[in-house]
Design an enzyme around this catalytic site. Structure first.
Site, mmCIF file in Angstrom:
data_model
loop_
_atom_site.group_PDB
_atom_site.id
_atom_site.type_symbol
_atom_site.label_atom_id
_atom_site.label_comp_id
_atom_site.label_asym_id
_atom_site.label_seq_id
_atom_site.Cartn_x
_atom_site.Cartn_y
_atom_site.Cartn_z
ATOM 1 N N GLU A 181 0.851 -1.193 0.000
ATOM 2 C CA GLU A 181 0.000 0.000 0.000
ATOM 3 C C GLU A 181 0.886 1.242 0.000
ATOM 4 O OE1 GLU A 181 -4.138 -1.118 2.265
ATOM 5 O OE2 GLU A 181 -2.524 -0.304 3.488
ATOM 6 N N CYS A 182 0.655 2.131 -0.925
ATOM 7 C CA CYS A 182 1.316 3.431 -0.982
ATOM 8 C C CYS A 182 2.841 3.264 -0.909
ATOM 9 C CB CYS A 182 0.776 4.352 0.112
ATOM 10 S SG CYS A 182 1.103 6.107 -0.198
ATOM 11 N N GLY A 183 3.475 3.588 0.218
ATOM 12 C CA GLY A 183 4.916 3.426 0.324
ATOM 13 C C GLY A 183 5.353 1.997 0.087
ATOM 14 N N THR B 130 -1.335 -0.862 -4.405
ATOM 15 C CA THR B 130 -2.231 0.271 -4.589
ATOM 16 C C THR B 130 -1.631 1.497 -3.925
ATOM 17 O OG1 THR B 130 -3.460 -0.103 -2.528
ATOM 18 C CG2 THR B 130 -4.244 -1.257 -4.499
#
Length: 436
Positions: free
Chosen positions: A327-329, A427
């Site tokens: 997720e993200c990072g 994501t």
């Protein structure tokens, strides 16, 4: 029977978190059981709440969660004496189009639970106008009840008297006024977020805030303004499926943005979670059946991540046979490369083709509704996932197959579709809940 209050403000940056932590610690020091919640998609404040109260805090969100889920989450306050829900942004600030049952505004939570609002108001650069603003907030949505206000960053006794008099004339209770006191301000970072575990002196900081607020705010009057409330035992209303039975979770200073309710839901469903630290060059547990890399600050540690060969090779080996999700990072670290704010390019794990850069900052912020085009750990194709995105990276390359069709809160399709390749998925948004 608990008593509930919402701590809110006309805008961000006024002092909601500081007041929430101070009240929580001051009442805890009096022997009360204090339960905190965070309204909205904030990764950081629940950890500060836990530090102040000794009890886990979770997010409640009217855009991403339904009423049953929120009722389940707040039922943990059954044994509390006082419940504090810290708001986000301004009291009525949310998105234009409602989500599951609201717009994500703090006011949605206050109305749903029937908890009155304590407003934190910073009257810097004004006097009587602060009362007009408070009166407007009181009257804007009749079902949201105002308990009173706490003034923050008051310049002088004369300034305080002017504002107090105007508020009294408007029939609004003033619980106290805090003079400027920089020592209790919480530090900021480039996302506006610094984690509780990064603060070696967090206990002393909260104690000082409690002492300071106790000197200038009538704690008994604030407590009396809370509404008695009897939370009912709730069946598990969290619509969350664990991504696996044994979950290897990256957890350190670079990977720490996980909503507490998600981890609780995974465990409640019988999943086991083992943590590992990529920054310590650790690989995921070989006995796990799925690996999850949450968001955080990989851009601040990109050189170290790139140099940690054991982590990178171990993650690649894991992904040969089992799913890995970021997720993200975490998504960025699954990619090919990450360029930091100084323009230095660092090789990442290469499980996905994503390449990102912080050299030219561009903020991506907002709720996300994703319909999966392919499975990701814990969710089937076609599932509708609600989450939130907040980062400053720019996509340099995104060559893999898209994971989902992603909309923002207005319904507009956005370019950040997520990615999938082999057993790896990722994501930019942080998952909050799946639509029922």
């Amino acid at each position: 029977m608990a008593a509930g209050l919402v701590i809110s403000a006309p805008a961000s940056g006024v002092g909601k978190t500081t007041l929430t932590l101070a009240l929580a610690r001051a009442w805890r020091n009096r022997g009360l059981n204090v339960q905190c919640f965070k309204s909205g998609p904030d990764y950081i404040d629940p950890a500060f709440h836990a530090a102040a109260t000794g009890r886990a805090s979770v997010n409640i969100d009217s855009w991403a969660m339904d009423r049953k889920t929120i009722a389940h989450l707040v039922s943990r306050s059954m044994d509390a004496d006082i419940v504090l829900a810290e708001g986000s942004m301004g009291l009525f600030d949310g998105v234009a189009a409602p989500g599951v049952f609201g717009t994500g505004a703090t006011a949605d939570i206050a109305e749903m639970l029937g908890w009155p609002v304590v407003l934190v108001i910073d009257p810097s650069g004004q006097a009587q106008t602060a009362a007009a603003m408070a009166a407007g907030l009181r009257d804007y949505r009749p079902a949201v009840k105002l308990a009173g206000v706490v003034l923050n960053r008051v310049a002088s006794p004369r300034h305080e008297n002017l504002v107090r008099h105007a508020l009294n004339e408007a029939g609004i209770a003033v619980f106290g006024a805090l003079p400027r006191h920089a020592e209790i301000s919480l530090p900021k970072r480039h996302l506006g977020l610094v984690q509780a575990e990064e603060q070696a002196e967090i206990g002393k900081l909260i104690d000082e805030a409690a002492r300071f607020v106790g000197e200038h705010v009538d704690l008994d009057a604030v407590l009396r303004s809370a509404t008695s409330w009897s939370p009912q035992p709730a069946a598990n209303g969290l619509n969350v499926t664990p991504p696996g039975q044994r979950i290897a979770l990256a957890r350190d200073a670079a990977f720490s943005f996980v909503y507490p309710h998600m981890l609780e839901a995974w465990r409640a469903a019988g999943a086991e979670i083992s943590t590992f630290s990529p920054l310590a060059d650790e690989a995921p547990d070989a006995s796990a059946d799925v690996c999850w890399l949450p968001g955080g600050y990989p851009e601040l540690h990109a050189g170290k991540i790139a140099a940690n060969a054991h982590f990178r090779s171990g993650l690649r080996a894991f992904a040969e046979t089992r799913p890995v999700h970021g997720e993200c990072g975490g998504y960025m670290v699954l990619g090919t490369a990450l360029t930091d704010a100084d323009g230095v390019r660092h090789e990442m794990t290469g499980l996905l083709g994503l390449e990102t850069s912080f050299a030219k900052r561009r903020m991506h912020l907002g709720y996300r509704l994703a319909e999966l085009a392919a499975p990701m750990p814990g969710h089937r194709p076609g599932a509708r996932l609600r989450g939130h995105e907040f980062h400053y990276s720019t996509i340099v390359a995104q060559p893999d197959m898209p994971l989902a069709v992603v909309h923002d809160a207005t319904g507009a399709v956005i370019a950040e579709t997520g990615s999938r390749r082999g057993h790896a998925t990722g994501t930019f948004f942080h998952l909050i809940a799946e639509d029922r």
